[in-house]
Design a protein around this motif. Structure first.
Motif, PDB file in Angstrom:
ATOM      1  N   LYS A 130      -2.614   7.173  10.658  1.00 32.01           N
ATOM      2  CA  LYS A 130      -3.919   6.846  10.075  1.00 32.01           C
ATOM      3  C   LYS A 130      -3.856   6.645   8.571  1.00 32.01           C
ATOM      4  N   ASP A 131      -2.760   7.060   7.956  1.00 31.35           N
ATOM      5  CA  ASP A 131      -2.700   7.098   6.488  1.00 31.35           C
ATOM      6  C   ASP A 131      -1.308   6.690   6.014  1.00 31.35           C
ATOM      7  N   ILE A 132      -0.985   5.412   6.174  1.00 34.06           N
ATOM      8  CA  ILE A 132       0.341   4.940   5.797  1.00 34.06           C
ATOM      9  C   ILE A 132       0.547   5.010   4.281  1.00 34.06           C
ATOM     10  N   ASP A 135       4.044  11.259  14.377  1.00 29.52           N
ATOM     11  CA  ASP A 135       3.227  10.600  13.354  1.00 29.52           C
ATOM     12  C   ASP A 135       3.099  11.432  12.089  1.00 29.52           C
ATOM     13  N   TRP A 136       3.535  12.699  12.136  1.00 30.93           N
ATOM     14  CA  TRP A 136       3.346  13.588  10.996  1.00 30.93           C
ATOM     15  C   TRP A 136       4.517  13.503  10.025  1.00 30.93           C
ATOM     16  N   LYS A 137       4.196  13.518   8.754  1.00 34.51           N
ATOM     17  CA  LYS A 137       5.210  13.468   7.698  1.00 34.51           C
ATOM     18  C   LYS A 137       4.935  14.599   6.717  1.00 34.51           C
ATOM     19  N   ARG A 185       0.814  -1.225   0.000  1.00 31.64           N
ATOM     20  CA  ARG A 185       0.000   0.000   0.000  1.00 31.64           C
ATOM     21  C   ARG A 185       0.839   1.263   0.000  1.00 31.64           C
ATOM     22  N   LEU A 186       2.133   1.142   0.163  1.00 35.97           N
ATOM     23  CA  LEU A 186       2.978   2.325   0.290  1.00 35.97           C
ATOM     24  C   LEU A 186       3.079   3.081  -1.030  1.00 35.97           C
ATOM     25  N   LYS A 187       3.109   4.379  -0.928  1.00 44.47           N
ATOM     26  CA  LYS A 187       3.193   5.261  -2.089  1.00 44.47           C
ATOM     27  C   LYS A 187       4.656   5.492  -2.461  1.00 44.47           C
ATOM     28  N   GLY A 188       4.946   5.474  -3.780  1.00 42.06           N
ATOM     29  CA  GLY A 188       6.290   5.786  -4.239  1.00 42.06           C
ATOM     30  C   GLY A 188       7.202   4.576  -4.271  1.00 42.06           C
TER      31      GLY A 188
END
Length: 305
Positions: A256-258, A237-239, A141-144
């Motif tokens: 909440k949004d991996i 938790d913030w990116k 599910r990871l982006k990139g």
């Protein structure tokens, strides 16, 4: 330095191991040589605890990343009969070879009676590659992908095994980074660090415990010697991520949004502003790669190679 799966030589201390037949893979495969060297090092008589860093290159694409010839492996076994593209068989065969050779190291540690007293870590230097066959869903599910600063490019597998010390079959959600390895190993070796570092000891996380609150900032950048200059900041938790020097900052709550699918920058302007300040202050350009200087022909290693 670029990674080459089939080099014409390997460096070994102060000498070179020449592999004259390697371009056509008749007799040598660099990964096999690295495995044999690792096993021989472990077998050598030692009076003190040892540290082995087995810097494998598998799996890896060569220059022709997008076609089946961008992967080189002696055989596609055990996947020859699979109904996959040829490059998918080669990629899977590389991973199979790596998996079995890590198994050889574990088996040797057991045979020598030192497995119970040995910490083994298996990890990677980057996320999955965009040229990997999509049927493998290499990043889930990871982006990139590799060279991106989304989680698909920088979040990597990290498997640690130490019988009797690290609980088996347990997953930790603690945030650790490679700069944490030096202080961790120094603590385990009961020695002092050689100087100031950016890392922290993560022995507690390895043992299945929560790390004490540390409030540290994790920073990444990529491409400041090229046309692109991407930056990312992690605060708890913030990116925050910016894909290009003049591009807007994106903000994600990884708890909440991996998959980094919901950009919350518009809802948290104070966090965006803080992220931007950190992007300006956390960067530490080296003399080799000063920020804002573009090198003709790409990174310096291409000029010297």
């Amino acid at each position: 330095m670029p990674t080459i799966i089939n080099p014409t030589y390997l460096d070994h201390d102060e000498r070179k191991i020449h592999l004259p037949d390697n371009p056509i893979l008749r007799n040598h495969y660099s990964h096999d040589i690295l495995t044999n060297a690792a096993l021989n090092f472990i077998r050598e008589p030692k009076e003190e605890p040892f540290f082995l860093y087995a810097a494998y290159t598998l799996p890896h694409f060569s220059a022709k990343e997008e076609d089946e010839h961008g992967l080189t492996v002696p055989t596609t076994a055990p996947y020859m009969e699979k109904g996959w593209p040829e490059k998918a068989k080669k990629y899977a065969a590389m991973i199979d070879r790596l998996d079995k050779d890590v198994g050889k190291i574990i088996t040797l540690l057991e045979a020598m009676g030192i497995r119970q007293n040995t910490l083994v870590i298996f990890t990677s230097d980057n996320g999955g590659h965009s040229a990997t066959w999509k049927g493998f869903k290499t990043n889930g599910r990871l982006k990139g992908y590799k060279r991106d600063l989304y989680e698909g490019g920088i979040r990597v597998p990290f498997i640690a095994s130490w019988p009797g010390v690290i609980p088996a079959g347990q997953v930790s959600n603690e945030v650790i980074a490679f700069q944490d390895m030096l202080p961790t190993f120094a603590t385990l070796a009961n020695t002092t660090l050689p100087g100031e570092t950016d890392g922290i000891s993560v022995i507690g996380a390895l043992k299945g415990n929560a790390l004490p609150p540390n409030g540290r900032v994790l920073y990444w950048d990529f491409g400041h010697t090229r046309d692109r200059y991407d930056q990312a900041i992690r605060l708890g938790d913030w990116k925050g991520i910016r894909n290009g020097k003049d591009q807007p900052i994106e903000l994600y709550d990884l708890s909440k949004d991996i998959a980094e699918a919901n950009n919350l920058a518009g809802d948290h302007p104070e966090l965006v502003e803080k992220t931007e300040r950190l992007m300006e202050t956390e960067v530490a350009p080296s003399p080799r790669y000063p920020v804002g200087v573009k090198y003709q022909g790409g990174p310096i290693w291409k000029k010297n190679w």
